[in-house]
Design an enzyme around this catalytic site. Structure first.
Site, short mmCIF file in Angstrom:
data_model
loop_
_atom_site.label_atom_id
_atom_site.label_comp_id
_atom_site.label_asym_id
_atom_site.label_seq_id
_atom_site.Cartn_x
_atom_site.Cartn_y
_atom_site.Cartn_z
CG HIS A 65 -0.19 -0.02 2.54
ND1 HIS A 65 0.28 -1.20 3.08
CD2 HIS A 65 0.17 0.95 3.41
CE1 HIS A 65 0.88 -0.94 4.23
NE2 HIS A 65 0.83 0.35 4.46
CB CYS A 203 2.53 1.82 10.10
SG CYS A 203 1.07 2.18 9.08
#
Length: 693
Positions: A65, A203
């Site tokens: 992603h 993240c």
């Protein structure tokens, strides 16, 4: 999520054998629908995200992603592989692959939906249903939430999905199971308070791992009878936990790969600090670990708020070598601004007043506003004071990287002692490591609760400073000072081929990781040599070679995108324009986007050019008193014309190598070249438009 995934974005027979091929196959479906405008540019962004941390998860899941300017709307593509594809998960290949594409400026609503999907991936019923679904339309409906994974649990699944969506941008809670109301004995006695944990997950992208770690920790908390409250610091923003919730917590878990925001809120609690994947893969162990720390009375001191290098050094799974590198880089990163400011001021003082300015009287005693020499002396003396902080700051922040704020006092004291006894740069390194180690040892001692409040303010600074001072003055100081003098004498003796080889080696190091640890080692080695009031000519030659080599990679990438633009994506060509300025300013990081997209061609080419430039600079005898500045300090360079020739030669060599190597590259079957990717994507989107209408 109805518009994020359709049957056209599902491949139930994904034949790709590598993660790169899988990402390309799924991305091509996005391009065909007009949701991605530049295939190669988008894939470069995916690869850059993958380089930060593998996206494979336990349970056979891969979630490549990224955020990208090539994405027109948030999109999700799904592929199922019979053979499995390696995405770096500890338990083996992934058979369920989700490619998540978010625009660079995606709104919170879309990111909340993507985070809800990330939480769903922790649901075994959901992933089992995806492995057994028979057609693409049904798979898309399952992912959108139009169909429940299992009829028996549809109500629970819907409720869980709704809760996940509402919690995506804020903290979420996993309460401990309530005690049964029909227990025969002790019904009137108050229930024992469960162990309470607050956690923060984050993240680099803030789309997937952040929320998966939160879901995993909450689930493990429910199973262990522990109350877990999670603050998800994701791309959709975050809501700070209630201070009362933090105050009532018995322990803290940080599962993060980017700095925790407002970390000092959690100071004084037993803390487990790990990477975000540990929060996904082993949440039960983390809960057990923080409960053990609480039982032993281990509390951590707070860290300064905001992003610092030390905040990325907390993964307990890292080896000692990795931690040591991060500790050292913490010190170097704080030292570099002092080097730049002090060095440039000293260089300007020399440029205005000549080298005799170092003997000028103090400007406190003699300063004439209209005299140029007075201003030159002022710059020189300010710069000299700034340089005086180099070793103490280096030592202090190495200790900070190891032990947070309690390490600062003994680190600075040890660094100042290193300066006092002429132990120099090496002494600062040793002092910082000693200070951090001593504080870490003290923090492991089980202290009575009544004394914990004064530990970070009085006890730790007092004891650790005394120990570090004794070691530096009496035990290790003299041998380190002798080693420092020996290294200085060796540098001063370099000449001829030895100096040229050293220049080539430093050039290789400067271009190896473009601002990373190896680059910083070479740069720190050079600046340490000129961090004195009267640096040797050899030290100034080394500084010149290091800066020249560091300018080569971004300048070469800028030139390559100019002379052979068709070999680069549209994004890389735009980055090339900025690389002209970054390279000229001696900012090696300007070449990172190119190296991340094509490391096997860009990095070796840069290293060759950097080595040639470093060697030529040494052979030409170029000198530099300033530690930074690029072409803007050319007037301060000795043999400036030949110095610029050395840079130009290295840039041309690197450019030629990159162009040749990229020209030899053969596109994989079924792919498009960089120069035609955008046109093909546009044409495909236009061809699809009547169908969409």
């Amino acid at each position: 999520m109805s518009d994020m995934i359709t049957a056209d974005l599902v491949d139930l027979d994904l034949s790709a054998e590598t993660k790169e091929a899988a990402a390309r196959a799924l991305a091509e479906r996005m391009v065909a629908l007009g949701r991605v405008t530049g295939l190669d540019g988008f894939l470069a962004d995916v690869a850059a995200r993958e380089a930060q941390m593998p996206t494979g998860l336990d349970g056979g899941i891969g979630i490549p992603h990224c955020r990208s300017e090539h994405v027109t709307e948030p999109t999700l593509a799904f592929g199922r592989s019979a053979a499995g594809i390696d995405f770096g998960a500890p338990d083996g290949p992934a058979d369920l692959i989700f490619l998540i594409a978010a625009p660079a400026g995606a709104d919170d609503a879309h990111l909340t939906i993507l985070s809800s999907l990330a939480r769903q991936l922790m649901n075994a019923e959901f992933t089992d249903a995806l492995r057994s679904v028979g057609d693409a339309a049904a798979a898309a409906a399952l992912i959108r939430g139009d169909e429940a994974p299992a009829a028996a649990g549809s109500a629970d699944s819907a409720a869980a999905s709704e809760a996940a969506s509402s919690e995506a941008a804020a903290g979420s809670t996993a309460p401990a199971p309530a005690p049964s109301s029909d227990e025969p004995d002790g019904a009137d006695e108050p229930a024992e308070r469960p162990f309470r944990i607050v956690a923060v997950t984050s993240c680099p992208t803030g789309i997937a791992h952040t929320y998966m770690a939160a879901e995993s920790l909450e689930k493990a908390g429910r199973e262990a009878g522990v109350e877990v409250v999670v603050e998800t610091q994701g791309s959709a923003g975050f809501t700070r936990l209630d201070p009362a919730v933090i105050a009532a917590a018995d322990g803290v878990i940080f599962a993060h790969d980017v700095p925790v925001r407002d970390k000092d809120r959690f100071a004084g609690k037993p803390t487990v600090d790990v990477g975000v994947k540990a929060g996904i893969n082993r949440p039960g162990q983390l809960i057990t670990e923080v409960r053990g720390k609480a039982e032993r009375g281990e509390a951590t001191a707070g860290a300064a708020p905001g992003g610092t290098p030390v905040e990325r050094a907390g993964d307990s799974t890292e080896g000692y070598g990795t931690k040591l590198r991060k500790w050292l880089m913490s010190g170097v990163s704080y030292m570099v601004p002092f080097v730049a400011a002090g060095g440039l001021l000293i260089a300007l003082g020399f440029a205005i007043g000549g080298y005799k300015i170092k003997s000028a009287p103090s400007v406190m005693d003699h300063f004439v506003w209209t005299q140029t020499d007075s201003w030159a002396a002022l710059m020189f003396q300010i710069g000299a004071v700034a340089f005086g902080f180099l070793v103490p700051v280096l030592a202090g922040y190495i200790a900070y990287g190891m032990a947070d704020r309690p390490g600062l006092v003994p680190g600075f004291v040890g660094g100042m002692i290193a300066s006092t006894i002429s132990a120099g740069f090496l002494g600062g390194l040793v002092a910082g490591l000693l200070a951090g180690g001593v504080v870490m040892a003290i923090q492991k001692i089980n202290i009575p609760a009544v004394l914990r409040g004064i530990m970070p303010v009085v006890v730790i600074p007092l004891i650790s400073s005394a120990i570090v001072g004794f070691l530096m003055f009496v035990v290790v100081g003299k041998p380190i000072a002798s080693a420092q003098k020996g290294m200085t004498d060796w540098l001063n003796s370099l000449s001829g081929s030895n100096a040229i080889l050293l220049g080539a080696l430093l050039g290789l190091m400067m271009c190896f990781d473009l601002g990373g640890p190896v680059n910083k080692v070479a740069y720190t080695f050079a600046t340490a040599g000129i961090a004195v009031s009267s640096p040797s000519e050899s030290a100034m030659k080394i500084m010149a070679a290091v800066m020249a080599a560091g300018m080569v990679p971004p300048l070469a990438m800028a030139l390559a995108t100019t002379v052979r633009g068709k070999l680069f994506t549209e994004t890389e060509r735009e980055n090339g324009k900025a690389a002209w300025v970054l390279g000229a300013s001696f900012i090696s990081e300007g070449a990172i986007p190119f190296a991340a997209a094509d490391p096997l061609r860009v990095i070796p080419s840069s290293m060759v050019g950097g080595a040639i430039t470093g060697a030529l600079s040494m052979s030409f005898g170029a000198t530099l008193r300033a530690p930074h500045g690029g072409i803007f300090v050319v007037p301060l360079i000795g043999n400036a014309f030949l110095y610029l020739i050395a840079i130009a030669v290295g840039v041309c060599v690197t450019t030629a190598l990159v162009v040749v190597l990229k020209g030899m590259r053969k596109p994989a079957p079924g792919t498009v070249s960089a120069e035609t990717a955008g046109d093909k994507a546009t044409a495909t989107a236009e061809a699809k438009q009547p169908v969409a209408a």
